[in-house]
Scaffold this motif. Structure first.
Motif, mmCIF file in Angstrom:
data_model
loop_
_atom_site.group_PDB
_atom_site.id
_atom_site.type_symbol
_atom_site.label_atom_id
_atom_site.label_comp_id
_atom_site.label_asym_id
_atom_site.label_seq_id
_atom_site.Cartn_x
_atom_site.Cartn_y
_atom_site.Cartn_z
ATOM 1 N N PRO A 2 0.831 -1.207 0.000
ATOM 2 C CA PRO A 2 0.000 0.000 0.000
ATOM 3 C C PRO A 2 0.866 1.258 0.000
ATOM 4 O O PRO A 2 2.082 1.205 0.206
ATOM 5 C CB PRO A 2 -0.784 -0.112 1.306
ATOM 6 N N LEU A 3 0.215 2.365 -0.241
ATOM 7 C CA LEU A 3 0.914 3.644 -0.186
ATOM 8 C C LEU A 3 1.546 3.827 1.186
ATOM 9 O O LEU A 3 0.940 3.505 2.195
ATOM 10 C CB LEU A 3 -0.068 4.788 -0.428
ATOM 11 N N LYS A 4 2.752 4.352 1.195
ATOM 12 C CA LYS A 4 3.403 4.650 2.463
ATOM 13 C C LYS A 4 3.724 6.137 2.479
ATOM 14 O O LYS A 4 4.114 6.710 1.454
ATOM 15 C CB LYS A 4 4.650 3.799 2.659
ATOM 16 N N TYR A 33 -1.628 14.443 -1.972
ATOM 17 C CA TYR A 33 -2.991 14.718 -1.529
ATOM 18 C C TYR A 33 -3.010 15.969 -0.646
ATOM 19 O O TYR A 33 -1.986 16.341 -0.071
ATOM 20 C CB TYR A 33 -3.518 13.585 -0.645
ATOM 21 N N GLU A 50 -9.159 8.841 -3.855
ATOM 22 C CA GLU A 50 -8.563 7.906 -2.905
ATOM 23 C C GLU A 50 -8.870 6.433 -3.180
ATOM 24 O O GLU A 50 -7.944 5.612 -3.201
ATOM 25 C CB GLU A 50 -8.952 8.287 -1.480
ATOM 26 N N PRO A 51 -10.120 6.039 -3.419
ATOM 27 C CA PRO A 51 -10.347 4.604 -3.666
ATOM 28 C C PRO A 51 -9.675 4.106 -4.944
ATOM 29 O O PRO A 51 -9.174 2.980 -4.986
ATOM 30 C CB PRO A 51 -11.869 4.473 -3.753
ATOM 31 N N ASN A 54 -5.818 3.936 -4.104
ATOM 32 C CA ASN A 54 -5.525 2.821 -3.192
ATOM 33 C C ASN A 54 -5.590 1.479 -3.912
ATOM 34 O O ASN A 54 -4.738 0.615 -3.711
ATOM 35 C CB ASN A 54 -6.480 2.828 -2.002
ATOM 36 N N LYS A 55 -6.581 1.302 -4.749
ATOM 37 C CA LYS A 55 -6.715 0.050 -5.493
ATOM 38 C C LYS A 55 -5.574 -0.102 -6.498
ATOM 39 O O LYS A 55 -4.979 -1.173 -6.620
ATOM 40 C CB LYS A 55 -8.066 0.004 -6.218
ATOM 41 N N ALA A 58 -2.225 -0.915 -4.759
ATOM 42 C CA ALA A 58 -2.270 -1.983 -3.756
ATOM 43 C C ALA A 58 -1.089 -2.935 -3.890
ATOM 44 O O ALA A 58 -0.557 -3.403 -2.904
ATOM 45 C CB ALA A 58 -3.587 -2.748 -3.851
ATOM 46 N N LEU A 64 3.405 8.567 -0.511
ATOM 47 C CA LEU A 64 2.315 9.512 -0.343
ATOM 48 C C LEU A 64 2.809 10.695 0.465
ATOM 49 O O LEU A 64 3.548 10.515 1.438
ATOM 50 C CB LEU A 64 1.166 8.818 0.395
#
Length: 121
Positions: A2-4, A33, A50-51, A54-55, A58, A64
């Motif tokens: 995931p984004l870090k 963001y 965001e969704p 994130n997808k 993944a 980020l």
């Protein structure tokens, strides 16, 4: 993965993105963001993106950063508005390629699945 959240100062982050892209021969991504207010971005476009982001990230390595509160973001001297980032709108995805070039996907294009897929793939 995931984004870090990026932890390096902006100048070191820029250098790191270029170096990692060159050494791995893989694009490096930075998602920019608006900052969170009560756990939610103050920027409606960031909320919409965001969704999708994130997808999409993944299974990829991406970083980020939060560009600040409304007043911080609107300040022309905001560090993310400066070279080499040059972020003009939120959200922005920055891609640094192995040849050191910087590319951006901005605002509503970030949550356009077709454009996001083309940019990241």
């Amino acid at each position: 993965m995931p984004l870090k959240q990026a932890t390096l100062p902006s100048d070191e982050l820029a250098k790191s993105l270029v170096e990692q892209a060159a050494s791995t021969q893989e694009p490096q991504y930075l998602v920019v963001y608006a900052s969170l207010v009560r756990g939610k971005s103050w920027c409606p476009d960031c909320q919409d993106a965001e969704p999708f982001v994130n997808k999409k990230f993944a299974g990829k390595d991406a970083q980020l950063i939060y560009a600040g509160s409304v007043s911080e973001w609107r300040n022309p001297s905001n560090q993310w508005r400066q070279e080499p980032f040059n972020v003009t709108n939120l959200p922005t995805i920055i891609k640094v390629t192995s040849n050191g070039k910087w590319h951006k996907l901005v605002e509503s294009d970030v949550y356009n699945q077709k454009k996001l897929d083309a940019f990241v793939n």
